[in-house]
Every structure is written in structure tokens, then in C-alpha cells.
Scaffold this active site. Sequence first.
Site, mmCIF file in Angstrom:
data_model
loop_
_atom_site.group_PDB
_atom_site.id
_atom_site.type_symbol
_atom_site.label_atom_id
_atom_site.label_comp_id
_atom_site.label_asym_id
_atom_site.label_seq_id
_atom_site.Cartn_x
_atom_site.Cartn_y
_atom_site.Cartn_z
ATOM 1 N N GLY A 96 0.836 -1.201 0.000
ATOM 2 C CA GLY A 96 0.000 0.000 0.000
ATOM 3 C C GLY A 96 0.865 1.242 0.000
ATOM 4 O O GLY A 96 1.824 1.318 0.761
ATOM 5 N N VAL B 274 17.147 8.175 0.310
ATOM 6 C CA VAL B 274 18.006 7.018 -0.025
ATOM 7 C C VAL B 274 18.948 7.400 -1.165
ATOM 8 O O VAL B 274 20.168 7.195 -1.091
ATOM 9 C CB VAL B 274 17.133 5.791 -0.434
ATOM 10 C CG1 VAL B 274 17.997 4.704 -1.072
ATOM 11 C CG2 VAL B 274 16.389 5.238 0.779
ATOM 12 N N ARG C 201 19.910 10.390 -2.401
ATOM 13 C CA ARG C 201 20.911 11.441 -2.185
ATOM 14 C C ARG C 201 21.948 11.044 -1.133
ATOM 15 O O ARG C 201 23.113 11.439 -1.228
ATOM 16 C CB ARG C 201 20.218 12.760 -1.837
ATOM 17 C CG ARG C 201 19.460 13.278 -3.064
ATOM 18 C CD ARG C 201 19.039 14.701 -2.937
ATOM 19 N NE ARG C 201 18.398 15.137 -4.175
ATOM 20 C CZ ARG C 201 17.677 16.242 -4.295
ATOM 21 N NH1 ARG C 201 17.496 17.028 -3.249
ATOM 22 N NH2 ARG C 201 17.144 16.555 -5.455
ATOM 23 N N GLY D 169 5.310 -1.816 4.052
ATOM 24 C CA GLY D 169 4.673 -2.261 5.288
ATOM 25 C C GLY D 169 4.956 -3.715 5.622
ATOM 26 O O GLY D 169 5.973 -4.290 5.186
ATOM 27 N N THR E 118 3.926 2.473 6.196
ATOM 28 C CA THR E 118 2.559 1.998 5.986
ATOM 29 C C THR E 118 1.606 2.872 6.791
ATOM 30 O O THR E 118 1.943 3.242 7.926
ATOM 31 C CB THR E 118 2.373 0.532 6.428
ATOM 32 O OG1 THR E 118 0.971 0.255 6.558
ATOM 33 C CG2 THR E 118 3.026 0.224 7.770
ATOM 34 N N ASP F 267 -0.988 1.837 8.089
ATOM 35 C CA ASP F 267 -1.633 0.991 9.106
ATOM 36 C C ASP F 267 -0.941 1.044 10.467
ATOM 37 O O ASP F 267 -1.529 0.663 11.479
ATOM 38 C CB ASP F 267 -1.653 -0.475 8.643
ATOM 39 C CG ASP F 267 -2.626 -0.684 7.499
ATOM 40 O OD1 ASP F 267 -3.544 0.145 7.353
ATOM 41 O OD2 ASP F 267 -2.464 -1.666 6.751
ATOM 42 N N GLY G 6 -12.969 13.105 18.176
ATOM 43 C CA GLY G 6 -14.067 13.192 19.132
ATOM 44 C C GLY G 6 -15.258 12.312 18.773
ATOM 45 O O GLY G 6 -16.411 12.742 18.833
ATOM 46 N N LYS H 148 -26.231 15.155 23.452
ATOM 47 C CA LYS H 148 -25.379 15.361 22.273
ATOM 48 C C LYS H 148 -26.256 15.636 21.053
ATOM 49 O O LYS H 148 -27.324 15.027 20.896
ATOM 50 C CB LYS H 148 -24.525 14.119 22.023
ATOM 51 C CG LYS H 148 -23.468 13.920 23.088
ATOM 52 C CD LYS H 148 -22.230 13.277 22.511
ATOM 53 C CE LYS H 148 -21.157 13.189 23.573
ATOM 54 N NZ LYS H 148 -19.862 12.820 23.035
ATOM 55 N N GLN I 113 -7.611 8.654 2.030
ATOM 56 C CA GLN I 113 -6.661 8.803 3.138
ATOM 57 C C GLN I 113 -5.210 8.685 2.724
ATOM 58 O O GLN I 113 -4.319 9.169 3.392
ATOM 59 C CB GLN I 113 -6.896 7.697 4.161
ATOM 60 C CG GLN I 113 -8.120 7.863 4.955
ATOM 61 C CD GLN I 113 -8.558 6.507 5.450
ATOM 62 O OE1 GLN I 113 -8.229 6.120 6.541
ATOM 63 N NE2 GLN I 113 -9.282 5.771 4.634
HETATM 64 P P1 ADP Z 1 2.146 -4.007 2.759
HETATM 65 O O1 ADP Z 1 3.625 -4.086 2.571
HETATM 66 O O2 ADP Z 1 1.618 -2.612 2.623
HETATM 67 O O3 ADP Z 1 1.696 -4.715 4.038
HETATM 68 P P2 ADP Z 1 1.139 -6.307 1.202
HETATM 69 O O4 ADP Z 1 0.762 -7.099 2.414
HETATM 70 O O5 ADP Z 1 0.197 -6.295 0.067
HETATM 71 O O6 ADP Z 1 1.450 -4.786 1.533
HETATM 72 O O7 ADP Z 1 2.537 -6.888 0.661
HETATM 73 C C1 ADP Z 1 3.183 -6.309 -0.439
HETATM 74 C C2 ADP Z 1 3.933 -7.347 -1.235
HETATM 75 O O8 ADP Z 1 4.943 -7.961 -0.407
HETATM 76 C C3 ADP Z 1 3.098 -8.532 -1.728
HETATM 77 O O9 ADP Z 1 2.400 -8.255 -2.915
HETATM 78 C C4 ADP Z 1 4.179 -9.579 -1.976
HETATM 79 O O10 ADP Z 1 4.843 -9.350 -3.206
HETATM 80 C C5 ADP Z 1 5.163 -9.293 -0.834
HETATM 81 N N1 ADP Z 1 4.893 -10.242 0.261
HETATM 82 C C6 ADP Z 1 3.884 -10.200 1.158
HETATM 83 N N2 ADP Z 1 3.924 -11.267 1.981
HETATM 84 C C7 ADP Z 1 4.981 -12.022 1.569
HETATM 85 C C8 ADP Z 1 5.533 -13.257 2.003
HETATM 86 N N3 ADP Z 1 5.016 -13.967 3.010
HETATM 87 N N4 ADP Z 1 6.630 -13.730 1.342
HETATM 88 C C9 ADP Z 1 7.163 -13.041 0.317
HETATM 89 N N5 ADP Z 1 6.669 -11.872 -0.148
HETATM 90 C C10 ADP Z 1 5.601 -11.364 0.463
#
Ligand code: ADP
Length: 323
Positions: free
Chosen positions: A11, A23, A25, A102, A125, A127, A185, A213, A255
Site C-alpha cells: 500500500g 536514499v 541522495r 509495510g 505503511t 496501518d 471526538g 449530544k 486517506q
Molecule cells: P504491505 O507491505 O503494505 O503490508 P502487502 O501485504 O500487500 O502490503 O505486501 C506487499 C507485497 O509484499 C506482496 O504483494 C508480496 O509481493 C510481498 N509479500 C507479502 N507477503 C509475503 C511473504 N510472506 N513472502 C514473500 N513476499 C511477500
Amino acid sequence: MKRIAVLTSGGDAPGMNAAIRAVVRTAIGQGWEVLGVRRGYAGLAYGEMVPLGARDVGGILQLGGTILGSARCPEFRTELGRQRALRALRSQGAEALVVIGGNGSQTGAYELSRLGFPVVGVASTIDNDLVGSEITIGVDTALNVALESIDRLKTTASSHGRAFLVEVMGRNCGYLALMVGIAGGAEAVVIPEVDTDPEMLAQELHDAYERGKSHSLVVVAEGATYNAARLAEYFHENEKRLGFELRVTILGHVQRGGAPGAFDRLLATRLGAAAVEILAREEHGVLVGWHRGEVVTTPLADVVGKENPLDPRLLELARVLAQ
Ligand code: ADP
């Protein structure tokens, strides 16, 4: 002279561009060359890499998204996909890889490092679910974007005495919803980590109305069992009995789209620069994150397969402040 590659994956998050810039520079400052990988692991498997110079990353600090593009790549979850990526990296002379992303992306980074390739992860991320960083790149901006919408909804909710439900992102993790709920809130927060009974939620909203409220605001995470669609359906079906309906707004990808604020620009810049400094010390296999105002590193092995737990004190705070 060293040549490194950098990619953004999963994401997208506001601040990823600031991290790429840092990274590139910092690496150039070390006398190295940088290859930018397009479309995350998908591009890596197909050797889609372009040289990035200092000028190529000019004017991107303030842009949301990622100039390199991001993608989800199921193939990278297989040994075959990762071997393919490894061949592409080696054939282009890359000696190390920086992965900005992420939870899933860092799992991919770990798998690649297990094959013997030097990888450093940068925690990014919206999240905020990565172990190894108390806050990740993109979270602060995403919270501010969500709050701007919520403040506007509250104005109209107050004017009409209505109940509003706002769905924010968060597949498995209610961090964003909880923080938006506290800072915005909200009368109630619905998150994946806590079971919600729609009947009790209706009672809470009813009680808030009784306490004087003029409106109700519920923030719900998309991954909650009762997400916006299910709650809206429940309230619609029981409207006569409950005495009110819920108006639903799904913020969705809005977002992610914000221009990174000062916090995310600075965080991304510091983490991106630190990733290169770590490689310069011949270290790798770690995630670069943020803890108590400092850059910290955590072995990728300790990051994968885990998630930051929600602080129960924040849940309690949200409840108390909704009085
Ligand atoms: P984020 O990094 O935002 O959590 P995702 O969960 O979609 O997003 O993961 C992004 C990419 O990372 C996936 O499309 C895949 O290529 C790689 N990835 C995710 N899980 C694994 C895993 N268990 N092993 C190897 N590559 C992975």
C-alpha cells in the site's frame, strides 16, 4: 563504488517519495549509484530498474504516493519469484536493496535476505502495524486527512442531529480508526481487535443523544467484523425499532492521497538516510524504524509475522472521552 537498488511496495503511503529521495541522495553522498525499481516486487522480478540521480528525485519531497510505483506481487511469495528477482538484481550489478513498505513488504524483504542478499527495510505503511517502529511513514498524514473529513462531517451532523458512520482504512489493525476516533471526538470506535455488538452500539448512540449530544459519530475500521456496510445494513433493517439511521461515509483511498505533512517528510528523510548509513556499515537484514525520537533497527526476523498490539489504554481513553 557500490550500486544499490530501492523499491516501494504494498500500500502506498504519503512520505514514500521523501524516503526515496533520502536514499538516493545519501547513497550518492557515499559515492554510490542507485537503481530505482518500478512497481515493487513485480518490477523487481522483471528487472524493471532505472538509474536514479540526485536531480531525478528533485521536486518529489512534497508529493504523496510513490514515483516508483507500487504493486502487489503474489509471485514474490514463491521461491521461484524470489530467485528471479535475485537474478535481476545481480545481473544489473545491484549489491544491496532498500525496501520501503509495510508488513507484507518487509516479509518479502526478509525472505530475500534469507537467500543471502543484503536488504534493509524502511518502515512505511499507514496501518502503523509494524513491529520495530512505534510510528511508520504515512500514518501522521493519513490521520490528518481523515480528520479533515471527520471535522466537516461533524459540522453537518450537528446541524441535522444525525448519526454518521465513517469508515477508515485498516485491514487487520484498528490503529488508524482508534486514533482518528480519539482526535476527532467520536462517540464510538469499531475496530477488528474488539468484538462489537451492533445492538450495544445503537444503545451507546442512544445514550449519547439522551446526554444531550446533538449528533453521533462512529469511526469504523474497514477490517472490523461489523464494517460500514454491515453496520449500515443492520441499522437500516432495524431503523424503526432503534429510532435512527446511520449515514455512511467511506473515506477509502482518499486517506492515502495526501501530500505528506512535516512529520512524515522528516520521518521518511531520516529513515531513508539511515537505511543507506546502515548499508555503509556493511549491516543488513534489518528494518529501520522509529522509537522514542530515535532511529532504531530491528532484525527483519523479529519483525515478520507479528503486528504491533493496540494499547488498551487508548481504547479506554476513547471510551471515557466520548461521555
Ligand atoms: P504491505 O507491505 O503494505 O503490508 P502487502 O501485504 O500487500 O502490503 O505486501 C506487499 C507485497 O509484499 C506482496 O504483494 C508480496 O509481493 C510481498 N509479500 C507479502 N507477503 C509475503 C511473504 N510472506 N513472502 C514473500 N513476499 C511477500
